[in-house]
Design a protein around this motif. Structure first.
Motif, PDB file in Angstrom:
ATOM      1  N   LEU A   1      14.341  47.223  -4.332  1.00 54.14           N
ATOM      2  CA  LEU A   1      13.334  48.290  -4.257  1.00 54.14           C
ATOM      3  C   LEU A   1      13.894  49.576  -4.871  1.00 54.14           C
ATOM      4  CD1 LEU A   1      10.511  49.128  -3.237  1.00 54.14           C
ATOM      5  CD2 LEU A   1      11.579  49.788  -1.087  1.00 54.14           C
ATOM      6  N   SER A   2      15.114  49.925  -4.478  1.00 57.84           N
ATOM      7  CA  SER A   2      15.726  51.159  -4.999  1.00 57.84           C
ATOM      8  C   SER A   2      15.890  51.095  -6.508  1.00 57.84           C
ATOM      9  CB  SER A   2      17.101  51.378  -4.389  1.00 57.84           C
ATOM     10  OG  SER A   2      17.008  51.545  -3.033  1.00 57.84           O
TER      11      SER A   2
ATOM     12  N   TRP B   1      13.568  47.131  10.398  1.00 59.92           N
ATOM     13  CA  TRP B   1      12.323  46.419  10.131  1.00 59.92           C
ATOM     14  C   TRP B   1      12.423  44.982  10.678  1.00 59.92           C
ATOM     15  CZ3 TRP B   1      10.362  46.956   4.445  1.00 59.92           C
ATOM     16  CH2 TRP B   1       9.083  46.406   4.312  1.00 59.92           C
TER      17      TRP B   1
ATOM     18  N   SER C   1      18.273  52.915   3.146  1.00 58.97           N
ATOM     19  CA  SER C   1      17.332  51.859   2.842  1.00 58.97           C
ATOM     20  C   SER C   1      17.749  50.534   3.502  1.00 58.97           C
ATOM     21  CB  SER C   1      17.237  51.757   1.324  1.00 58.97           C
ATOM     22  OG  SER C   1      16.648  50.595   0.933  1.00 58.97           O
TER      23      SER C   1
ATOM     24  N   MET D   1       8.577  41.415   3.098  1.00 60.98           N
ATOM     25  CA  MET D   1       8.842  42.847   2.934  1.00 60.98           C
ATOM     26  C   MET D   1       7.947  43.434   1.842  1.00 60.98           C
ATOM     27  SD  MET D   1      12.063  43.753   4.508  1.00 60.98           S
ATOM     28  CE  MET D   1      12.095  42.984   6.111  1.00 60.98           C
TER      29      MET D   1
ATOM     30  N   LEU E   1       6.103  53.141  -7.325  1.00 62.42           N
ATOM     31  CA  LEU E   1       5.721  52.007  -6.485  1.00 62.42           C
ATOM     32  C   LEU E   1       4.374  51.382  -6.883  1.00 62.42           C
ATOM     33  CD1 LEU E   1       6.904  50.596  -3.991  1.00 62.42           C
ATOM     34  CD2 LEU E   1       5.584  52.151  -2.573  1.00 62.42           C
TER      35      LEU E   1
ATOM     36  N   LEU F   1      12.512  51.389  -8.403  1.00 61.77           N
ATOM     37  CA  LEU F   1      11.922  52.731  -8.362  1.00 61.77           C
ATOM     38  C   LEU F   1      12.669  53.731  -9.246  1.00 61.77           C
ATOM     39  CD1 LEU F   1      10.698  53.146  -4.683  1.00 61.77           C
ATOM     40  CD2 LEU F   1       9.498  52.270  -6.676  1.00 61.77           C
ATOM     41  N   LYS F   2      13.811  53.321  -9.786  1.00 60.40           N
ATOM     42  CA  LYS F   2      14.469  54.169 -10.778  1.00 60.40           C
ATOM     43  C   LYS F   2      13.654  54.197 -12.069  1.00 60.40           C
ATOM     44  CE  LYS F   2      19.219  53.526  -9.309  1.00 60.40           C
ATOM     45  NZ  LYS F   2      20.458  52.787  -9.535  1.00 60.40           N
ATOM     46  N   PHE F   3      12.871  53.147 -12.283  1.00 59.69           N
ATOM     47  CA  PHE F   3      12.188  53.015 -13.569  1.00 59.69           C
ATOM     48  C   PHE F   3      10.678  53.180 -13.495  1.00 59.69           C
ATOM     49  CE2 PHE F   3      16.118  50.589 -13.594  1.00 59.69           C
ATOM     50  CZ  PHE F   3      16.779  51.220 -14.639  1.00 59.69           C
TER      51      PHE F   3
ATOM     52  N   GLN G   1       4.441  44.320   2.725  1.00 55.38           N
ATOM     53  CA  GLN G   1       4.098  45.579   3.391  1.00 55.38           C
ATOM     54  C   GLN G   1       4.292  46.784   2.478  1.00 55.38           C
ATOM     55  OE1 GLN G   1       5.076  45.970   7.550  1.00 55.38           O
ATOM     56  NE2 GLN G   1       5.951  43.922   7.533  1.00 55.38           N
ATOM     57  N   VAL G   2       5.152  46.629   1.488  1.00 58.66           N
ATOM     58  CA  VAL G   2       5.447  47.758   0.603  1.00 58.66           C
ATOM     59  C   VAL G   2       4.420  47.864  -0.525  1.00 58.66           C
ATOM     60  CG1 VAL G   2       7.137  48.581  -1.055  1.00 58.66           C
ATOM     61  CG2 VAL G   2       7.894  47.775   1.153  1.00 58.66           C
TER      62      VAL G   2
ATOM     63  N   ARG H   1      17.331  59.777 -12.043  1.00 57.97           N
ATOM     64  CA  ARG H   1      16.820  60.533 -13.190  1.00 57.97           C
ATOM     65  C   ARG H   1      17.530  61.877 -13.306  1.00 57.97           C
ATOM     66  NH1 ARG H   1      12.457  57.263 -11.774  1.00 57.97           N
ATOM     67  NH2 ARG H   1      11.802  58.500  -9.995  1.00 57.97           N
TER      68      ARG H   1
ATOM     69  N   PHE I   1      16.613  42.795  -0.772  1.00 55.81           N
ATOM     70  CA  PHE I   1      15.350  43.526  -0.903  1.00 55.81           C
ATOM     71  C   PHE I   1      15.537  45.029  -1.104  1.00 55.81           C
ATOM     72  CE2 PHE I   1      12.179  46.145   1.244  1.00 55.81           C
ATOM     73  CZ  PHE I   1      11.105  45.932   0.410  1.00 55.81           C
ATOM     74  N   SER I   2      16.354  45.660  -0.253  1.00 57.40           N
ATOM     75  CA  SER I   2      16.454  47.122  -0.337  1.00 57.40           C
ATOM     76  C   SER I   2      17.091  47.555  -1.661  1.00 57.40           C
ATOM     77  CB  SER I   2      17.188  47.712   0.859  1.00 57.40           C
ATOM     78  OG  SER I   2      18.425  47.089   1.024  1.00 57.40           O
TER      79      SER I   2
ATOM     80  N   SER J   1      14.344  54.679  -1.284  1.00 58.33           N
ATOM     81  CA  SER J   1      14.364  54.171  -2.653  1.00 58.33           C
ATOM     82  C   SER J   1      13.794  55.200  -3.625  1.00 58.33           C
ATOM     83  CB  SER J   1      13.557  52.882  -2.749  1.00 58.33           C
ATOM     84  OG  SER J   1      14.108  51.930  -1.873  1.00 58.33           O
TER      85      SER J   1
END
Ligand SMILES: [Fe+2]
Ligand SMILES: [Fe+2]
Lengths: 244, 202
Positions: free
Chosen positions: A55-56, B90, B83, A85, A64, A59-61, A88-89, B25, A51-52, B17
């Motif tokens: 997500l990372s 969590w 993260s 997960m 959220l 978010l590069k592209f 909640q995000v 970037r 998951f982490s 994240s």
């Protein structure tokens, strides 16, 4: 986690795969994302363990808020155990997944995300300016199971079909089809239960115009490798555990 | 025992994240900066002794670009680590919640021990988390300072460039580019910092 743009026109297809931080005994998975306009859908977002990284990488592209939809081809943990997960995000997102699995998938935690069940016949979904089709692939291997077809990009996301068991650092694309078959054989013979379902699926997807076929494990098929795969799969006897 | 502030693991995972995204970037731009620096090095080399003063400066930029890419990579590693830790925390929080529920239904001494152990692990993880977020901040600070310096040096590069004749335009253009890239990188770093600040103030 490696990220690669697979299709880039008015909308985009990304693949996220080969996560080096993934615990060793967890099966390697390919995640995909379609971005169109202000919306996007993540196809088979993966297990809780990645998951982490997911997500990372996403978010590069995109920001959220732009992760508006999730799709789970079926109920397996490597597909969607991260749901609790994501719930909640991205609480305002929608999850598209087989209706039949609702009561099961909700065990992963789905309090905020809207559960949108896909009925057995399949259907369509608009993401931004792009319309995606849910292609039935029941019993391959899961009893309620869908693939995703994009007629503009000519891409078929094929879930566990076309999967291969390979080392972590293998290439994203097939280099030699014949040697690749060895890495697909056991997976399909043992996990796919039904030759009848297989023929049903083949009849359906052979009618589609496909440039790229994206499996959830292993390598991406391009051009003539797709027909080669259909022929190979047709000839393969599946459901072998019954003979053991 | 010193109490350390505990930040929401959900927000922490998102923040880490987002920081990784900004730095991804930024390092893309740092690669462009590196290219611009290499080009200016080549021009300066061709211009030879006429632009001796520019040689040092163009080397400075090439060096800076490499440093920035390296720093961005390090920050990315820390962000990923943060993260992962946030997700772990969590899961532990969820576990403690469920264990507490179970205790309400039927009190059990063995479960009590698990709760205590999990809470200790949560505390350790939270301490580590706080340390890492500080080091993330200081590394972002470092890039930001580099970029500020870079913009100052770009100004003197431009001034020196006006002293040359045949290469003037091309060198001025490069100075402009370097300035633009430095500014862009700085902006991503500032965005990353504001993501962190939002978390720290939550
Ligand atoms: Fe599966
Ligand atoms: Fe799978």
């Amino acid at each position: 986690m490696e990220a690669k743009l697979l299709f880039d026109d008015k909308h985009q297809w990304y693949v996220f795969a080969r996560d080096p931080d993934k615990p060793e005994k967890i099966i390697d998975t390919n995640q995909y994302m379609v971005v169109s306009g202000k919306e996007s859908i993540v196809l088979d977002p993966g297990g809780i363990e990645i998951f982490s990284s997911m997500l990372s990488t996403i978010l590069k592209f995109i920001p959220l808020e732009q992760i508006t939809h999730l799709f789970a081809s079926h109920q397996d943990p490597d597909i969607i155990s991260s749901l609790g997960m994501w719930d909640q995000v991205i609480p305002k997102a929608k999850l598209y997944t087989p209706s039949l699995w609702e009561g099961f998938i909700r065990h992963f935690g789905c309090e905020n995300i809207e559960f949108c069940g896909i009925e057995d016949g399949g259907g369509e979904l608009r993401i931004g300016d792009t319309v995606l089709q849910f292609i039935p692939a029941h019993y391959l291997h899961s009893s309620a199971n869908f693939h995703v077809y994009d007629p503009v990009a000519k891409i078929l996301f094929s879930g566990d079909i076309g999967a291969a068991l390979e080392p972590q650092d293998s290439s994203l694309f097939i280099e030699n089809f014949d040697s690749h078959c060895d890495k697909m054989k056991f997976f399909h013979q043992r996990w796919m239960p039904s030759n009848e379902a297989k023929m049903h699926w083949l009849k359906r997807v052979r009618k589609l115009d496909i440039d790229m076929m994206l499996p959830q494990h292993g390598r991406i098929f391009r051009g003539k490798e797709i027909d080669q795969f259909f022929d190979w799969f047709e000839a393969l006897n599946v459901g072998i555990a019954l003979d053991s | 025992m010193i109490m350390v502030k505990e930040y929401s693991p959900v927000k922490s995972a998102i923040t880490a994240s987002q920081v990784a995204g900004e730095l991804y970037r930024a390092s893309g731009i740092a690669r462009q900066l590196s290219l611009a620096a290499k080009n200016s090095q080549a021009v300066v080399h061709r211009a030879g002794s006429k632009v001796a003063g520019l040689k040092v400066i163009s080397e400075y930029f090439a060096d800076l670009a490499i440093k920035t890419i390296k720093l961005a990579k390090e920050i990315n590693t820390i962000s990923l680590d943060i993260s992962h830790m946030a997700v772990e925390r969590w899961r532990q929080n969820t576990l403690v919640e469920h264990l507490n529920d179970s205790q309400v239904k039927t009190k059990n001494a063995a479960v009590d021990i698990i709760i205590k152990d999990t809470k200790q692990r949560q505390l350790d993880l939270n301490n580590r988390f706080n340390v890492e977020i500080r080091s993330l901040e200081s590394q972002l600070e470092e890039i930001q300072q580099h970029m500020q310096a870079s913009r100052v040096v770009a100004v003197s590069f431009r001034l020196e460039a006006t002293q040359t004749d045949e290469y003037q335009e091309i060198l001025e253009d490069m100075a402009k580019n370097i300035d633009k890239f430095s500014e862009k990188i700085k902006q991503h770093v500032l965005d990353a910092k504001s993501h962190i600040n939002r978390l720290l103030q939550s």
